[in-house]
Design a protein around this motif. Structure first.
Motif, PDB file in Angstrom:
ATOM      1  N   ILE A   1       0.836  -1.206   0.000  1.00 23.47           N
ATOM      2  CA  ILE A   1       0.000   0.000   0.000  1.00 23.47           C
ATOM      3  C   ILE A   1       0.869   1.254   0.000  1.00 23.47           C
ATOM      4  CG2 ILE A   1      -1.644   1.321   1.421  1.00 23.47           C
ATOM      5  CD1 ILE A   1      -2.931  -1.337   2.185  1.00 23.47           C
ATOM      6  N   ALA A   2       2.071   1.126   0.575  1.00 18.77           N
ATOM      7  CA  ALA A   2       3.015   2.248   0.566  1.00 18.77           C
ATOM      8  C   ALA A   2       3.726   2.387  -0.776  1.00 18.77           C
ATOM      9  CB  ALA A   2       4.047   2.067   1.675  1.00 18.77           C
ATOM     10  N   GLY A   3       3.513   1.416  -1.682  1.00 24.71           N
ATOM     11  CA  GLY A   3       4.068   1.532  -3.025  1.00 24.71           C
ATOM     12  C   GLY A   3       5.156   0.537  -3.381  1.00 24.71           C
ATOM     13  N   TYR A   4       5.521  -0.361  -2.458  1.00 25.55           N
ATOM     14  CA  TYR A   4       6.614  -1.313  -2.710  1.00 25.55           C
ATOM     15  C   TYR A   4       6.026  -2.684  -3.039  1.00 25.55           C
ATOM     16  CZ  TYR A   4      11.085  -3.706  -2.131  1.00 25.55           C
ATOM     17  OH  TYR A   4      12.235  -4.440  -2.332  1.00 25.55           O
ATOM     18  N   PHE A   5       5.998  -3.017  -4.348  1.00 23.43           N
ATOM     19  CA  PHE A   5       5.387  -4.262  -4.808  1.00 23.43           C
ATOM     20  C   PHE A   5       6.420  -5.279  -5.314  1.00 23.43           C
ATOM     21  CE2 PHE A   5       1.604  -1.672  -4.783  1.00 23.43           C
ATOM     22  CZ  PHE A   5       0.558  -2.555  -4.567  1.00 23.43           C
TER      23      PHE A   5
ATOM     24  N   GLN B   1      -5.183 -11.561   1.180  1.00 26.22           N
ATOM     25  CA  GLN B   1      -4.705 -10.259   1.644  1.00 26.22           C
ATOM     26  C   GLN B   1      -5.650  -9.751   2.736  1.00 26.22           C
ATOM     27  OE1 GLN B   1      -1.768  -9.232   0.265  1.00 26.22           O
ATOM     28  NE2 GLN B   1      -1.888 -11.127  -0.944  1.00 26.22           N
ATOM     29  N   LEU B   2      -5.067  -9.352   3.865  1.00 21.64           N
ATOM     30  CA  LEU B   2      -5.867  -8.909   5.014  1.00 21.64           C
ATOM     31  C   LEU B   2      -5.555  -7.456   5.337  1.00 21.64           C
ATOM     32  CD1 LEU B   2      -7.811  -9.484   7.339  1.00 21.64           C
ATOM     33  CD2 LEU B   2      -5.892 -10.430   8.628  1.00 21.64           C
ATOM     34  N   LEU B   3      -6.588  -6.626   5.275  1.00 28.24           N
ATOM     35  CA  LEU B   3      -6.432  -5.196   5.569  1.00 28.24           C
ATOM     36  C   LEU B   3      -7.146  -4.864   6.865  1.00 28.24           C
ATOM     37  CD1 LEU B   3      -7.130  -3.657   2.028  1.00 28.24           C
ATOM     38  CD2 LEU B   3      -4.975  -4.464   2.959  1.00 28.24           C
ATOM     39  N   GLY B   4      -6.399  -4.249   7.764  1.00 28.10           N
ATOM     40  CA  GLY B   4      -6.976  -3.834   9.033  1.00 28.10           C
ATOM     41  C   GLY B   4      -6.994  -2.321   9.167  1.00 28.10           C
ATOM     42  N   LYS B   5      -7.146  -1.879  10.385  1.00 28.21           N
ATOM     43  CA  LYS B   5      -7.252  -0.439  10.653  1.00 28.21           C
ATOM     44  C   LYS B   5      -5.987   0.304  10.242  1.00 28.21           C
ATOM     45  CE  LYS B   5      -8.861   2.609  14.362  1.00 28.21           C
ATOM     46  NZ  LYS B   5      -9.299   2.660  15.787  1.00 28.21           N
ATOM     47  N   THR B   6      -4.825  -0.307  10.462  1.00 26.39           N
ATOM     48  CA  THR B   6      -3.555   0.346  10.122  1.00 26.39           C
ATOM     49  C   THR B   6      -3.455   0.606   8.631  1.00 26.39           C
ATOM     50  OG1 THR B   6      -2.494  -0.816  11.967  1.00 26.39           O
ATOM     51  CG2 THR B   6      -1.045   0.172  10.320  1.00 26.39           C
TER      52      THR B   6
ATOM     53  N   SER C   1      -6.178   3.175   7.345  1.00 25.00           N
ATOM     54  CA  SER C   1      -5.928   4.557   7.774  1.00 25.00           C
ATOM     55  C   SER C   1      -4.783   5.172   6.968  1.00 25.00           C
ATOM     56  CB  SER C   1      -5.613   4.605   9.271  1.00 25.00           C
ATOM     57  OG  SER C   1      -4.455   3.851   9.563  1.00 25.00           O
ATOM     58  N   PHE C   2      -3.808   4.333   6.577  1.00 20.97           N
ATOM     59  CA  PHE C   2      -2.721   4.838   5.728  1.00 20.97           C
ATOM     60  C   PHE C   2      -3.238   5.170   4.330  1.00 20.97           C
ATOM     61  CE2 PHE C   2       0.758   4.272   2.700  1.00 20.97           C
ATOM     62  CZ  PHE C   2       1.722   5.102   3.245  1.00 20.97           C
ATOM     63  N   LEU C   3      -4.174   4.329   3.835  1.00 23.64           N
ATOM     64  CA  LEU C   3      -4.749   4.587   2.503  1.00 23.64           C
ATOM     65  C   LEU C   3      -5.426   5.951   2.431  1.00 23.64           C
ATOM     66  CD1 LEU C   3      -6.422   1.302   1.170  1.00 23.64           C
ATOM     67  CD2 LEU C   3      -4.779   2.740  -0.017  1.00 23.64           C
ATOM     68  N   GLU C   4      -6.046   6.349   3.528  1.00 20.42           N
ATOM     69  CA  GLU C   4      -6.759   7.630   3.550  1.00 20.42           C
ATOM     70  C   GLU C   4      -5.824   8.810   3.351  1.00 20.42           C
ATOM     71  OE1 GLU C   4      -8.842   7.735   7.216  1.00 20.42           O
ATOM     72  OE2 GLU C   4     -10.281   6.158   6.669  1.00 20.42           O
ATOM     73  N   LYS C   5      -4.552   8.649   3.687  1.00 19.19           N
ATOM     74  CA  LYS C   5      -3.595   9.751   3.562  1.00 19.19           C
ATOM     75  C   LYS C   5      -3.058   9.906   2.132  1.00 19.19           C
ATOM     76  CE  LYS C   5      -2.043   9.327   8.368  1.00 19.19           C
ATOM     77  NZ  LYS C   5      -2.613  10.620   8.793  1.00 19.19           N
ATOM     78  N   LEU C   6      -3.348   8.904   1.270  1.00 18.99           N
ATOM     79  CA  LEU C   6      -2.879   8.958  -0.110  1.00 18.99           C
ATOM     80  C   LEU C   6      -3.849   9.759  -0.971  1.00 18.99           C
ATOM     81  CD1 LEU C   6      -1.832   5.209  -0.591  1.00 18.99           C
ATOM     82  CD2 LEU C   6      -0.370   7.131   0.067  1.00 18.99           C
TER      83      LEU C   6
ATOM     84  N   LYS D   1      -6.122  10.371  -4.399  1.00 16.04           N
ATOM     85  CA  LYS D   1      -7.050   9.477  -5.107  1.00 16.04           C
ATOM     86  C   LYS D   1      -6.323   8.711  -6.203  1.00 16.04           C
ATOM     87  CE  LYS D   1     -11.415   9.494  -7.676  1.00 16.04           C
ATOM     88  NZ  LYS D   1     -12.005   8.408  -6.878  1.00 16.04           N
ATOM     89  N   GLU D   2      -5.406   9.382  -6.920  1.00 14.48           N
ATOM     90  CA  GLU D   2      -4.661   8.733  -8.002  1.00 14.48           C
ATOM     91  C   GLU D   2      -3.754   7.634  -7.457  1.00 14.48           C
ATOM     92  OE1 GLU D   2      -4.854  11.993  -7.541  1.00 14.48           O
ATOM     93  OE2 GLU D   2      -6.261  12.447  -9.194  1.00 14.48           O
ATOM     94  N   GLU D   3      -3.099   7.900  -6.329  1.00 13.95           N
ATOM     95  CA  GLU D   3      -2.212   6.887  -5.721  1.00 13.95           C
ATOM     96  C   GLU D   3      -3.020   5.683  -5.254  1.00 13.95           C
ATOM     97  OE1 GLU D   3       1.562   9.259  -3.787  1.00 13.95           O
ATOM     98  OE2 GLU D   3      -0.390   9.480  -2.812  1.00 13.95           O
ATOM     99  N   ARG D   4      -4.184   5.946  -4.664  1.00 12.40           N
ATOM    100  CA  ARG D   4      -5.026   4.833  -4.200  1.00 12.40           C
ATOM    101  C   ARG D   4      -5.459   3.959  -5.376  1.00 12.40           C
ATOM    102  NH1 ARG D   4      -7.412   8.657  -0.494  1.00 12.40           N
ATOM    103  NH2 ARG D   4      -9.176   8.977  -1.910  1.00 12.40           N
ATOM    104  N   GLU D   5      -5.833   4.582  -6.492  1.00  5.72           N
ATOM    105  CA  GLU D   5      -6.279   3.826  -7.666  1.00  5.72           C
ATOM    106  C   GLU D   5      -5.176   2.923  -8.203  1.00  5.72           C
ATOM    107  OE1 GLU D   5      -7.656   6.740 -10.402  1.00  5.72           O
ATOM    108  OE2 GLU D   5      -9.623   6.990  -9.434  1.00  5.72           O
ATOM    109  N   VAL D   6      -3.960   3.481  -8.309  1.00  8.95           N
ATOM    110  CA  VAL D   6      -2.820   2.717  -8.844  1.00  8.95           C
ATOM    111  C   VAL D   6      -2.486   1.539  -7.933  1.00  8.95           C
ATOM    112  CG1 VAL D   6      -0.345   2.808  -9.340  1.00  8.95           C
ATOM    113  CG2 VAL D   6      -1.844   4.655 -10.116  1.00  8.95           C
ATOM    114  N   ARG D   7      -2.428   1.792  -6.631  1.00  9.45           N
ATOM    115  CA  ARG D   7      -2.012   0.736  -5.702  1.00  9.45           C
ATOM    116  C   ARG D   7      -3.090  -0.317  -5.491  1.00  9.45           C
ATOM    117  NH1 ARG D   7       1.440   4.828  -1.742  1.00  9.45           N
ATOM    118  NH2 ARG D   7       2.758   5.550  -3.474  1.00  9.45           N
TER     119      ARG D   7
END
Length: 314
Positions: A40-44, A53-58, A61-66, A68-74
């Protein structure tokens, strides 16, 4: 054929399917679960796409700081052709970009009300159980004083009759004729019965009997860890059999070595009592009490004392 598919975990854990319904029959090939924080931070570079894949609160909450374009790509990179599914824990709100990407690539997007760590633990245990290496052995599995004893031997040697006698003595039948074994850990083998013949026992001359019906629910159990193998074989007077119990033989099942005893069968031997005592003796050995070693020490002490007395006389 895959043993587990995404639809199985949806049913098992009562997950809410949000999008990607077309992919619910994707196979799950590993029990490992990924929490894609680095992705999610960009390192694939080392993204384990074949895992759940399991996504929790951490992560969310990090996704919200990105942006819209970064969220779409990742989120696009997170959803691949081999990803069996993405789970959201704690009933958290799912980002729209993830919903669209999951629908686009037919990756099942699911949501659970459980906390992230608890859901991860329960899902891992379920997958490890379902994906564990398995095999089948011709034999009988009985729970004797808490020891899972698998009785093997050639057809007609008396395995089922011995199991029936053990059940009459208060022990519990797990499987007859075919023991299905799965390796849940490096040294843990769990045995059970095929569903078709569960609780049934075949006795030559009588036919098929239902142990639970005859002896009650306390006479059977569904599965048991295998810790001792007893091989029944027709008595061969030319063969040497261990009479002290110092020889340690093992049987390899999948990747695990299980202690094995060979018991010769001849008229007049009460096999049920012998196997019952073998199970009790095995428990004692695990508690540090070994009768054979104690006898050997006594014998060595007696021989040493005798030699010392002889030397003194000389």
């Amino acid at each position: 054929m895959a043993k587990v598919r995404t639809t199985d975990i949806i049913e098992k854990f009562n997950l809410e399917l949000i999008s990607g319904e077309e992919g619910i029959h994707r196979p799950i090939t590993t029990s490992d679960i990924s929490r894609p924080g680095l992705e999610i931070a960009g390192y694939f570079n080392y993204y384990p796409a074949e895992r759940i894949q399991l996504l929790g609160k951490t992560e969310l909450s990090f996704l919200e700081k990105l942006s819209k374009e970064e969220r779409e790509v990742r989120m696009d990179k997170l959803c691949t052709d081999i990803t069996p599914g993405i789970c959201i824990s704690r009933d958290l709100e799912v980002p729209d970009e993830l919903k669209l990407a999951a629908e686009k690539y037919s990756v099942p997007l699911m949501r659970s009300s459980l906390k992230t760590t608890r859901f991860s633990s329960r899902l891992t245990n379920f997958l490890e159980s379902k994906l564990a290496p398995t095999t089948a052995v011709h034999g009988v599995l009985v729970d004797i004083y808490g020891v899972g004893v698998m009785i093997i031997g050639k057809s007609g040697v008396g395995k089922s009759e011995t199991a029936l006698e053990l059940v009459k003595r208060g022990h519990r039948l797990v499987a007859d004729d075919c023991v299905e074994i799965r390796q849940e850990d490096t040294d843990t083998l769990i045995g059970g019965s095929p569903e078709l013949i569960e609780h049934l026992l075949e006795i030559r001359g009588l036919g098929i009997i239902n142990v639970m019906t005859l002896f009650g629910a306390g006479a059977v159990r569904s599965y048991k860890r295998i810790t001792l193998v007893i091989n029944l074989e027709i008595w061969d007077k030319t063969k040497h059999y261990d009479r002290l119990g110092l020889e340690e033989e093992t049987m390899r099942i999948i990747d695990t070595d299980i202690p094995k005893l060979t018991v010769p069968v001849r008229p007049g031997r009460n096999l049920a009592v012998i196997i019952e005592v073998a199970a009790m003796n095995f428990r004692l050995k695990r508690m540090g009490v070994n009768a054979a070693e104690q006898f050997q020490e006594r014998l060595s002490g007696a021989i040493s004392s005798a030699e010392q007395d002889d030397n003194e006389e000389l």
